[in-house]
Scaffold this active site. Sequence first.
Site, mmCIF file in Angstrom:
data_model
loop_
_atom_site.group_PDB
_atom_site.id
_atom_site.type_symbol
_atom_site.label_atom_id
_atom_site.label_comp_id
_atom_site.label_asym_id
_atom_site.label_seq_id
_atom_site.Cartn_x
_atom_site.Cartn_y
_atom_site.Cartn_z
ATOM 1 C CE LYS A 121 -3.828 -2.377 2.275
ATOM 2 N NZ LYS A 121 -4.537 -2.700 3.520
ATOM 3 C CD GLN B 65 -3.444 -4.322 6.575
ATOM 4 O OE1 GLN B 65 -3.534 -3.303 5.916
ATOM 5 N NE2 GLN B 65 -3.894 -5.475 6.134
ATOM 6 C CG ASP C 111 -9.391 0.204 4.911
ATOM 7 O OD1 ASP C 111 -9.359 -0.186 3.727
ATOM 8 O OD2 ASP C 111 -8.568 -0.151 5.776
HETATM 9 N N1 GUN Z 1 -6.947 -6.732 6.406
HETATM 10 C C1 GUN Z 1 -7.329 -7.527 5.386
HETATM 11 N N2 GUN Z 1 -7.843 -6.769 4.393
HETATM 12 C C2 GUN Z 1 -7.790 -5.495 4.803
HETATM 13 C C3 GUN Z 1 -8.170 -4.259 4.206
HETATM 14 O O1 GUN Z 1 -8.688 -4.166 3.101
HETATM 15 N N3 GUN Z 1 -7.930 -3.155 4.966
HETATM 16 C C4 GUN Z 1 -7.395 -3.225 6.195
HETATM 17 N N4 GUN Z 1 -7.228 -2.094 6.869
HETATM 18 N N5 GUN Z 1 -7.037 -4.340 6.772
HETATM 19 C C5 GUN Z 1 -7.236 -5.467 6.072
#
Ligand code: GUN
Length: 282
Positions: free
Chosen positions: A53, A97, A120
């Site tokens: 990311k 995350q 998100d």
């Molecule tokens: N953990 C697994 N997928 C995601 C996601 O799309 N965003 C976040 N923040 N954590 C995750």
Amino acid sequence: MAATLIDGKAIAREIREGLKARCAALAARGVTPGLAVVLVGEDAASQIYVRNKERACKATGIRSVAVRLPADTTQEALEDKIRALNDDATVDGILVQLPLPAGLDERRVLALIRPEKDVDGFHVQSMGALVTGAAGFLSCTPKGCLELIRRTGVPLAGKEAVVVGRSNIVGKPMALLLLRENATVTVCHSRTADLAAHTRRADILVAAVGRPGMITGDMIKPGAVVIDVGINRLEDGRVVGDVDFASAEPVAGFLTPVPGGVGPMTIAMLLENTLESAEKRA
Ligand code: GUN
């Protein structure tokens, strides 16, 4: 006839090129979009996701603010950090995350993120906006899946859509998005009786369960659009989806590969949400 593969990698690349141009336009107005990526603990998979990311941000012209906290971080310390990011005018998006280490209250942390920065789409207000049809950030993976479905050119209105999986991150928001597009939506899960009876009716099938190869060709309606959200690492190191590719490919009309299908779209949508937030600030 074999399925047409939906090239998520190429589509994500094209979207990211467009975002780069929008970023440059913002920069010309003196605004640099900023995304804070919060990672608590040492989870190996999370570290890889977060690194990807951050790299994608840099490549697009988004400033990434890395916040790394040890696994023994207290709830209070994490919440203080989120509050500081909420108040930081140079931060347009905040991503925590998941999963958080055991002992931390995920719900409380997510609820603290200001909805205007919830790129998100995990805040209850963002989820509620999706339920009621109000404006709000869409969570990135379902948003990316919808874009892939759109690009097949197959209209959604009146179609039978089946989502396998009911997580807050993918299954539930995906079902709501498909409903918004006027599909007739069924959500299946681990307790569904006769899963195959449902999936065989699906014109659009989204698999988001996290079980390698569980959707086999005999469970797919000939010609269906099949979106595979699974990213499962096998013991031999191979990464496979929730759909058994070999048996699905001769049956489906359109199919996303793993890797190179949904995965790259999730990141592209995160960048898009962050940019939208920055454009509002500008
Ligand atoms: N953990 C697994 N997928 C995601 C996601 O799309 N965003 C976040 N923040 N954590 C995750």
